[in-house]
Design a protein around this motif. Structure first.
Motif, PDB file in Angstrom:
ATOM      1  N   ALA A 272      28.071  59.233  54.752  1.00 36.87           N
ATOM      2  CA  ALA A 272      28.691  60.019  53.674  1.00 36.87           C
ATOM      3  C   ALA A 272      28.798  59.196  52.397  1.00 36.87           C
ATOM      4  O   ALA A 272      28.484  59.674  51.303  1.00 36.87           O
ATOM      5  N   GLY A 273      29.224  57.944  52.525  1.00 33.63           N
ATOM      6  CA  GLY A 273      29.342  57.086  51.349  1.00 33.63           C
ATOM      7  C   GLY A 273      27.997  56.849  50.680  1.00 33.63           C
ATOM      8  O   GLY A 273      27.876  56.896  49.443  1.00 33.63           O
ATOM      9  N   LEU A 274      26.978  56.601  51.496  1.00 30.48           N
ATOM     10  CA  LEU A 274      25.634  56.384  50.953  1.00 30.48           C
ATOM     11  C   LEU A 274      25.092  57.654  50.303  1.00 30.48           C
ATOM     12  O   LEU A 274      24.446  57.603  49.253  1.00 30.48           O
ATOM     13  N   MET A 275      25.357  58.814  50.903  1.00 31.30           N
ATOM     14  CA  MET A 275      24.893  60.075  50.319  1.00 31.30           C
ATOM     15  C   MET A 275      25.582  60.330  48.981  1.00 31.30           C
ATOM     16  O   MET A 275      24.950  60.776  48.027  1.00 31.30           O
ATOM     17  N   ARG A 276      26.872  60.050  48.893  1.00 29.16           N
ATOM     18  CA  ARG A 276      27.580  60.237  47.613  1.00 29.16           C
ATOM     19  C   ARG A 276      26.966  59.351  46.535  1.00 29.16           C
ATOM     20  O   ARG A 276      26.845  59.755  45.389  1.00 29.16           O
ATOM     21  N   LYS A 277      26.568  58.134  46.927  1.00 31.73           N
ATOM     22  CA  LYS A 277      25.942  57.226  45.959  1.00 31.73           C
ATOM     23  C   LYS A 277      24.589  57.775  45.498  1.00 31.73           C
ATOM     24  O   LYS A 277      24.273  57.748  44.317  1.00 31.73           O
ATOM     25  N   VAL A 278      23.806  58.275  46.437  1.00 31.42           N
ATOM     26  CA  VAL A 278      22.463  58.771  46.126  1.00 31.42           C
ATOM     27  C   VAL A 278      22.520  60.083  45.336  1.00 31.42           C
ATOM     28  O   VAL A 278      21.818  60.256  44.347  1.00 31.42           O
ATOM     29  N   ALA A 279      23.369  61.017  45.778  1.00 32.33           N
ATOM     30  CA  ALA A 279      23.351  62.376  45.233  1.00 32.33           C
ATOM     31  C   ALA A 279      24.380  62.614  44.132  1.00 32.33           C
ATOM     32  O   ALA A 279      24.268  63.589  43.396  1.00 32.33           O
ATOM     33  N   GLY A 280      25.389  61.760  44.047  1.00 30.54           N
ATOM     34  CA  GLY A 280      26.417  61.963  43.031  1.00 30.54           C
ATOM     35  C   GLY A 280      27.091  63.309  43.199  1.00 30.54           C
ATOM     36  O   GLY A 280      27.416  63.716  44.315  1.00 30.54           O
ATOM     37  N   ASP A 281      27.268  64.007  42.090  1.00 30.25           N
ATOM     38  CA  ASP A 281      27.936  65.312  42.113  1.00 30.25           C
ATOM     39  C   ASP A 281      26.997  66.459  42.446  1.00 30.25           C
ATOM     40  O   ASP A 281      27.417  67.612  42.456  1.00 30.25           O
ATOM     41  N   SER A 282      25.727  66.163  42.718  1.00 30.22           N
ATOM     42  CA  SER A 282      24.765  67.246  42.962  1.00 30.22           C
ATOM     43  C   SER A 282      24.836  67.771  44.394  1.00 30.22           C
ATOM     44  O   SER A 282      24.137  68.705  44.741  1.00 30.22           O
TER      45      SER A 282
END
Length: 139
Positions: free
Chosen positions: A22-32
């Motif tokens: 989840a943390g890595l996905m938030r970094k990659v995708a941001g608010d998208s």
């Protein structure tokens, strides 16, 4: 389903691999993208070595706590990703389900922060591929 693509990462304790994903996905995708994590049997805290290995790549898990699966949340996700073979989630209509059998360096005698870095890098590669798929599928 929400406007932004959504994903729920699940492991057993929600203290390590699903929090990392989840943390890595938030970094990659941001608010998208809408990103969540949960555990089938949540533990008491986030794994300190998981959190440390993520800080090395600019992902801060402070403030995160293991949480159980919210069935209402589960039903409205686009994707539900289980990490490892122990986490079992009953399928519901709506989300696409995938299982990631992640690298387990401890099986090769690798432990501690070195193990977490290898797990993190394996999950990071999978997260990048999933983010690419999810973001290209939405208009």
């Amino acid at each position: 389903m929400s406007e932004a693509p959504s994903v729920l990462f699940v492991c057993v304790k929600n203290g390590g691999k699903s929090q990392m994903a989840a943390g890595l996905m938030r970094k990659v995708a941001g608010d998208s993208m809408e990103v969540h994590s949960a555990g089938t049997k949540p533990g008491g805290s986030v794994n300190a070595l998981s959190a440390e290995s993520l800080l090395e790549v600019g992902v801060d898990l402070s403030g995160e706590q293991p949480k159980p699966i919210d069935t209402a949340l589960l039903a409205r996700m686009d994707y539900v990703i289980t990490l490892g073979s122990e986490a079992k989630v009953d399928a519901v209509d709506g989300p696409a389900f995938e299982n990631w059998d992640t690298d387990e360096p401890s099986e090769r005698g690798i432990d501690g922060i070195e193990r977490m870095r290898l797990v993190r890098d394996d999950i990071a590669a999978r997260v990048e591929e999933l983010a690419s798929r999810m973001l290209s599928a939405k208009p």
